[in-house]
Write a protein that holds these residues in place. Structure first.
Motif, mmCIF file in Angstrom:
data_model
loop_
_atom_site.group_PDB
_atom_site.id
_atom_site.type_symbol
_atom_site.label_atom_id
_atom_site.label_comp_id
_atom_site.label_asym_id
_atom_site.label_seq_id
_atom_site.Cartn_x
_atom_site.Cartn_y
_atom_site.Cartn_z
ATOM 1 N N ALA A 92 1.128 -1.296 0.077
ATOM 2 C CA ALA A 92 -0.305 -0.067 -0.209
ATOM 3 C C ALA A 92 1.115 1.615 0.420
ATOM 4 O O ALA A 92 1.353 1.797 0.673
ATOM 5 C CB ALA A 92 -0.889 -0.169 0.739
ATOM 6 N N GLU A 93 0.430 2.088 -0.758
ATOM 7 C CA GLU A 93 0.898 3.297 -1.184
ATOM 8 C C GLU A 93 0.974 4.701 -1.304
ATOM 9 O O GLU A 93 -0.213 4.831 -1.714
ATOM 10 C CB GLU A 93 2.240 3.044 -1.751
ATOM 11 N N ASN A 94 1.336 5.643 -0.289
ATOM 12 C CA ASN A 94 0.105 6.940 -0.096
ATOM 13 C C ASN A 94 -1.205 6.839 0.111
ATOM 14 O O ASN A 94 -1.723 7.175 -0.503
ATOM 15 C CB ASN A 94 0.387 7.532 -0.953
ATOM 16 N N ILE A 95 -1.579 5.753 0.823
ATOM 17 C CA ILE A 95 -3.299 5.457 1.294
ATOM 18 C C ILE A 95 -3.737 6.092 1.506
ATOM 19 O O ILE A 95 -3.374 6.702 2.950
ATOM 20 C CB ILE A 95 -3.076 3.916 2.145
ATOM 21 N N CYS A 96 -4.466 7.372 1.515
ATOM 22 C CA CYS A 96 -5.652 8.023 2.257
ATOM 23 C C CYS A 96 -7.046 7.595 1.795
ATOM 24 O O CYS A 96 -7.719 7.291 1.686
ATOM 25 C CB CYS A 96 -5.113 9.533 2.063
ATOM 26 N N LYS A 97 -7.753 7.998 3.223
ATOM 27 C CA LYS A 97 -9.592 7.865 3.784
ATOM 28 C C LYS A 97 -9.860 9.136 4.341
ATOM 29 O O LYS A 97 -9.445 9.316 5.630
ATOM 30 C CB LYS A 97 -9.447 6.267 4.496
ATOM 31 N N ASN A 98 -11.082 9.031 3.091
ATOM 32 C CA ASN A 98 -11.516 10.879 3.926
ATOM 33 C C ASN A 98 -12.907 10.324 3.942
ATOM 34 O O ASN A 98 -13.560 8.726 3.445
ATOM 35 C CB ASN A 98 -11.809 11.836 2.418
ATOM 36 N N TYR A 99 -12.865 10.619 5.148
ATOM 37 C CA TYR A 99 -14.737 10.612 5.269
ATOM 38 C C TYR A 99 -15.740 11.659 5.014
ATOM 39 O O TYR A 99 -14.939 12.965 5.706
ATOM 40 C CB TYR A 99 -15.199 9.860 6.267
ATOM 41 N N GLN A 100 -17.652 11.954 4.653
ATOM 42 C CA GLN A 100 -17.713 13.226 4.720
ATOM 43 C C GLN A 100 -18.220 13.004 5.964
ATOM 44 O O GLN A 100 -19.600 12.260 6.237
ATOM 45 C CB GLN A 100 -18.787 13.101 3.684
ATOM 46 N N ILE A 101 -18.134 13.893 6.676
ATOM 47 C CA ILE A 101 -18.908 14.337 8.017
ATOM 48 C C ILE A 101 -19.917 15.854 7.773
ATOM 49 O O ILE A 101 -19.345 16.770 7.916
ATOM 50 C CB ILE A 101 -17.896 14.299 9.401
ATOM 51 N N GLY A 102 -21.243 15.599 7.663
ATOM 52 C CA GLY A 102 -21.799 17.103 6.695
ATOM 53 C C GLY A 102 -21.452 17.642 6.650
ATOM 54 O O GLY A 102 -21.193 16.844 5.144
ATOM 55 N N ASP A 103 -20.948 18.869 5.608
ATOM 56 C CA ASP A 103 -20.338 19.022 5.088
ATOM 57 C C ASP A 103 -18.822 19.287 4.982
ATOM 58 O O ASP A 103 -18.097 20.029 3.404
ATOM 59 C CB ASP A 103 -20.695 20.580 4.324
ATOM 60 N N MET A 104 -18.251 18.828 5.672
ATOM 61 C CA MET A 104 -17.014 19.070 5.711
ATOM 62 C C MET A 104 -16.067 17.333 5.992
ATOM 63 O O MET A 104 -16.160 16.378 5.793
ATOM 64 C CB MET A 104 -16.733 18.811 7.635
ATOM 65 N N GLU A 105 -15.248 17.462 4.558
ATOM 66 C CA GLU A 105 -14.472 16.074 4.495
ATOM 67 C C GLU A 105 -13.069 16.237 5.278
ATOM 68 O O GLU A 105 -11.907 16.716 5.463
ATOM 69 C CB GLU A 105 -13.971 16.196 2.664
ATOM 70 N N VAL A 106 -13.014 14.641 6.034
ATOM 71 C CA VAL A 106 -12.360 14.810 6.985
ATOM 72 C C VAL A 106 -10.765 13.551 7.124
ATOM 73 O O VAL A 106 -11.639 12.857 6.117
ATOM 74 C CB VAL A 106 -12.989 14.123 8.082
ATOM 75 N N GLN A 107 -10.286 14.004 7.220
ATOM 76 C CA GLN A 107 -9.623 12.698 6.596
ATOM 77 C C GLN A 107 -8.684 12.164 7.704
ATOM 78 O O GLN A 107 -8.102 12.359 8.604
ATOM 79 C CB GLN A 107 -7.622 13.384 5.630
#
Ligand SMILES: Nc1ncnc2c1ncn2[C@@H]1O[C@H](COP(=O)(O)OP(=O)(O)OP(=O)(O)O)[C@@H](O)[C@H]1O
Ligand SMILES: [Mg+2]
Length: 242
Positions: free
Chosen positions: A22-37
Motif C-alpha cells: 500500500a502506498e500513500n493510502i488516504c481515507k476521507n470521510y464526509q461528515i456533514g459538509d466537511m471532508e475529514v481525512q
C-alpha cells in the motif's frame, strides 16, 4: 500533502512474496459538509510470514486501515495491491474471491452466528467460497482440535466462554487456508490469561508460516508480534522490528 516513503528498514526480505503493498493510502470521510481525512499518506508493506501489530490510540485509524487491508473498504487515494492484485483494477467479483479465500478475519466481538454450533460456524465461509481441496467438515473438526476445542464441537456460541468463542472465530478464519489473517483487537474482550492463550495460538500460526496483521492498543500484546507499526491521527508515526 507531502508524499512519504516506505520504511526500507522494515522491508527486510524482498525474496518473500508481497502480500500487501500500500502506498500513500488516504481515507476521507464526509461528515456533514466537511471532508475529514482519517488516514494520511500511509505506506505499508507486508510480506509472507510476517507477524505485524498495528498500534495506536483510540480513533487513530487502526480499524479504518484494517478495513482497507481486508478490502472491506476502499482507500480514497493511493495505490493498493493485495497478493499482486491492484484493487482499483479488479472487479467486485475478483475482490470478493480474494476476501473470501485469501483473508481470514478475526474481530474483537467474535461475530459468531448464534444459532450455529462451533463446527457450523467454522464451516460458514465455505458456503460462499471454498478453496479447492478443502473438505469443510473435516477441516473444521481439525481446526477446532488445533485451537483446543475438541470437546466443544456441537456447542452453540451462548454455551461458550469468550475465549472459546474467539477460538472458534480463529478456526473459522483459517478454514480456507488464507494467505493473510487480519485480527482487530482479538483479545479486547478477554481477560489477560485468556488473551494470552489466544496470542499463543497466533504465535503458533506465525511459527508455522502464517502471515498475521493484528491490531491492538495494548503494548504487551503488541510484544508478541515481530514488527510494530504505530499510527497516530491517521499517520504512521513509527514502523519498527520488534
Ligand atoms: N464511517 C465513518 N464515517 C465518519 N467517520 C468515521 C467513520 N468510521 C470511522 N470514522 C472516524 O475515523 C476515526 C478513526 O476510526 P477507527 O475506527 O479507525 O479508529 P481506531 O484506531 O480503530 O479506534 P479504536 O481503538 O477505538 O477502535 C475516528 O475519528 C472515527 O470517528
Ligand atoms: Mg478500532
Amino acid at each position: 500533502m507531502e508524499e512519504c516513503c516506505l520504511n526500507e528498514k522494515t522491508d527486510l526480505d524482498s525474496s518473500k512474496e508481497l502480500i500487501i503493498d500500500a502506498e500513500n493510502i488516504c481515507k476521507n470521510y464526509q461528515i456533514g459538509d466537511m471532508e475529514v481525512q482519517i488516514l494520511k499518506n500511509v505506506n505499508i508493506r507486508v510480506r509472507k510470514g510476517e507477524f505485524l501489530a498495528i498500534m495506536g490510540p483510540s480513533g487513530s485509524g487502526k480499524s479504518t486501515l484494517m478495513n482497507i487491508l481486508g478490502i472491506l473498504d476502499r482507500p480514497t487515494c493511493g495505490t493498493f495491491n493485495i497478493m499482486g492484485r491492484d484493487i482499483f483494477r479488479a472487479t467486485d467479483k475478483e475482490l470478493a474471491l480474494i476476501r473470501g479465500l485469501e483473508i481470514g478475519f478475526v474481530f474483537q466481538n467474535f461475530n459468531l452466528v448464534p444459532r450455529l454450533n462451533s463446527i457450523q460456524n467454522v464451516e460458514l465461509p465455505t458456503f460462499a467460497n471454498k478453496k479447492e481441496g478443502v473438505d469443510p467438515e473435516n477441516r473444521a473438526t481439525e481446526l477446532l482440535g488445533l485451537v483446543g476445542l475438541s470437546d466443544r464441537m456441537y456447542h452453540k456460541p451462548n454455551e461458550l466462554s469468550g475465549g472459546q468463542s474467539q477460538r472458534v472465530a480463529i478456526a473459522r478464519a483459517l478454514i480456507n487456508k488464507p494467505s493473510l489473517i487480519l485480527a482487530d483487537e482479538p483479545t479486547g474482550n478477554l481477560d489477560t490469561k485468556t488473551g494470552q492463550e489466544i496470542l499463543d495460538i497466533f504465535t503458533n500460526l506465525h511459527n508455522e508460516g502464517s502471515t498475521i496483521v493484528m491490531i491492538t492498543h495494548d503494548p504487551e500484546i503488541a510484544e508478541y508480534a515481530d514488527r510494530i507499526v504505530y499510527l497516530r491521527d491517521g499517520v504512521i508515526e513509527d514502523d519498527r522490528i520488534n
